[in-house]
Design a protein around this motif. Sequence first.
Motif, mmCIF file in Angstrom:
data_model
loop_
_atom_site.group_PDB
_atom_site.id
_atom_site.type_symbol
_atom_site.label_atom_id
_atom_site.label_comp_id
_atom_site.label_asym_id
_atom_site.label_seq_id
_atom_site.Cartn_x
_atom_site.Cartn_y
_atom_site.Cartn_z
ATOM 1 N N GLU A 3 0.864 -1.178 0.000
ATOM 2 C CA GLU A 3 0.000 0.000 0.000
ATOM 3 C C GLU A 3 0.901 1.228 0.000
ATOM 4 O O GLU A 3 1.805 1.334 0.822
ATOM 5 C CB GLU A 3 -0.895 -0.004 1.236
ATOM 6 C CG GLU A 3 -1.958 1.041 1.217
ATOM 7 C CD GLU A 3 -2.932 0.898 2.383
ATOM 8 O OE1 GLU A 3 -3.813 1.752 2.482
ATOM 9 O OE2 GLU A 3 -2.801 -0.053 3.173
ATOM 10 N N ILE A 4 0.663 2.136 -0.939
ATOM 11 C CA ILE A 4 1.474 3.340 -1.056
ATOM 12 C C ILE A 4 0.556 4.545 -0.920
ATOM 13 O O ILE A 4 -0.497 4.609 -1.551
ATOM 14 C CB ILE A 4 2.228 3.375 -2.395
ATOM 15 C CG1 ILE A 4 3.181 2.173 -2.466
ATOM 16 C CG2 ILE A 4 2.976 4.702 -2.565
ATOM 17 C CD1 ILE A 4 3.842 1.977 -3.800
ATOM 18 N N VAL A 5 0.976 5.493 -0.077
ATOM 19 C CA VAL A 5 0.194 6.700 0.173
ATOM 20 C C VAL A 5 1.091 7.908 -0.044
ATOM 21 O O VAL A 5 2.238 7.926 0.412
ATOM 22 C CB VAL A 5 -0.353 6.696 1.621
ATOM 23 C CG1 VAL A 5 -1.042 7.990 1.944
ATOM 24 C CG2 VAL A 5 -1.283 5.513 1.840
ATOM 25 N N ASP A 9 -1.351 14.252 0.161
ATOM 26 C CA ASP A 9 -2.732 14.072 -0.277
ATOM 27 C C ASP A 9 -3.684 13.690 0.860
ATOM 28 O O ASP A 9 -4.897 13.658 0.660
ATOM 29 C CB ASP A 9 -2.815 12.996 -1.360
ATOM 30 C CG ASP A 9 -2.135 13.420 -2.650
ATOM 31 O OD1 ASP A 9 -1.886 14.636 -2.829
ATOM 32 O OD2 ASP A 9 -1.839 12.529 -3.471
ATOM 33 N N LEU A 10 -3.159 13.409 2.038
ATOM 34 C CA LEU A 10 -4.002 12.974 3.156
ATOM 35 C C LEU A 10 -4.818 14.118 3.732
ATOM 36 O O LEU A 10 -4.336 15.239 3.846
ATOM 37 C CB LEU A 10 -3.150 12.363 4.264
ATOM 38 C CG LEU A 10 -2.448 11.059 3.936
ATOM 39 C CD1 LEU A 10 -1.520 10.667 5.073
ATOM 40 C CD2 LEU A 10 -3.446 9.956 3.662
ATOM 41 N N ASN A 17 -4.367 9.876 9.624
ATOM 42 C CA ASN A 17 -4.026 8.468 9.739
ATOM 43 C C ASN A 17 -3.623 7.951 8.357
ATOM 44 O O ASN A 17 -4.417 7.976 7.426
ATOM 45 C CB ASN A 17 -5.216 7.689 10.301
ATOM 46 C CG ASN A 17 -4.820 6.324 10.805
ATOM 47 O OD1 ASN A 17 -3.805 5.772 10.411
ATOM 48 N ND2 ASN A 17 -5.636 5.779 11.680
ATOM 49 N N VAL A 18 -2.389 7.503 8.220
ATOM 50 C CA VAL A 18 -1.851 7.108 6.923
ATOM 51 C C VAL A 18 -2.465 5.795 6.438
ATOM 52 O O VAL A 18 -2.871 5.680 5.289
ATOM 53 C CB VAL A 18 -0.313 7.018 6.971
ATOM 54 C CG1 VAL A 18 0.246 6.586 5.620
ATOM 55 C CG2 VAL A 18 0.295 8.361 7.386
ATOM 56 N N PHE A 19 -2.521 4.799 7.309
ATOM 57 C CA PHE A 19 -3.071 3.494 6.958
ATOM 58 C C PHE A 19 -4.155 3.127 7.976
ATOM 59 O O PHE A 19 -3.908 2.349 8.897
ATOM 60 C CB PHE A 19 -1.975 2.415 6.950
ATOM 61 C CG PHE A 19 -0.837 2.709 6.018
ATOM 62 C CD1 PHE A 19 -1.003 2.621 4.646
ATOM 63 C CD2 PHE A 19 0.400 3.083 6.512
ATOM 64 C CE1 PHE A 19 0.049 2.885 3.777
ATOM 65 C CE2 PHE A 19 1.459 3.356 5.652
ATOM 66 C CZ PHE A 19 1.283 3.264 4.290
ATOM 67 N N PRO A 20 -5.363 3.680 7.829
ATOM 68 C CA PRO A 20 -6.423 3.403 8.804
ATOM 69 C C PRO A 20 -6.655 1.896 8.950
ATOM 70 O O PRO A 20 -6.552 1.152 7.993
ATOM 71 C CB PRO A 20 -7.657 4.078 8.200
ATOM 72 C CG PRO A 20 -7.118 5.076 7.235
ATOM 73 C CD PRO A 20 -5.826 4.514 6.732
ATOM 74 N N THR A 26 0.154 4.582 11.883
ATOM 75 C CA THR A 26 1.057 5.536 11.249
ATOM 76 C C THR A 26 0.303 6.837 11.039
ATOM 77 O O THR A 26 -0.791 6.838 10.488
ATOM 78 C CB THR A 26 1.566 4.979 9.899
ATOM 79 O OG1 THR A 26 2.147 3.690 10.125
ATOM 80 C CG2 THR A 26 2.610 5.892 9.291
ATOM 81 N N VAL A 27 0.884 7.951 11.497
ATOM 82 C CA VAL A 27 0.202 9.244 11.506
ATOM 83 C C VAL A 27 1.105 10.307 10.911
ATOM 84 O O VAL A 27 2.298 10.368 11.233
ATOM 85 C CB VAL A 27 -0.185 9.638 12.955
ATOM 86 C CG1 VAL A 27 -0.785 11.026 13.020
ATOM 87 C CG2 VAL A 27 -1.124 8.615 13.562
ATOM 88 N N ARG A 28 0.512 11.155 10.049
ATOM 89 C CA ARG A 28 1.207 12.366 9.608
ATOM 90 C C ARG A 28 0.741 13.487 10.522
ATOM 91 O O ARG A 28 -0.449 13.719 10.693
ATOM 92 C CB ARG A 28 0.843 12.716 8.164
ATOM 93 C CG ARG A 28 1.636 13.959 7.675
ATOM 94 C CD ARG A 28 0.984 14.687 6.536
ATOM 95 N NE ARG A 28 -0.319 15.208 6.956
ATOM 96 C CZ ARG A 28 -1.295 15.504 6.125
ATOM 97 N NH1 ARG A 28 -1.161 15.314 4.843
ATOM 98 N NH2 ARG A 28 -2.436 15.977 6.568
#
Length: 102
Positions: A3-5, A9-10, A17-20, A26-28
């Motif tokens: 999975e790539i984020v 764009d979040l 939350n980067v990967f809910p 993981t949080v930005r």
Amino acid sequence: MTEIVHLPDLDGTPHANVFPESEPKTVRLTLEADERIAPHDHPGRSIVLHVLDGALELELGDETHALERGDVARFDGDQDISPLATEPSTALLVLAPTPDEE
């Protein structure tokens, strides 16, 4: 599974939350200059914080650490944590469950 984020764009400020629904959490974190996250803790978590842009004063318990772009800190989530942005800042935090100690 891969999975790539793309972090910019979040949605979500100051936390995105980067990967809910996935572990490790993981949080930005995005903060404006002089913006602070109130003291809080993350019991049972080990935390890695990577400053992507800007600069933070990271209060951990009774200690304060000056972090700037490119710095990475690892710490225990069982203590009070309070980051303060000294300039507009973005950081990536990974909160992993602390392994059971035997």
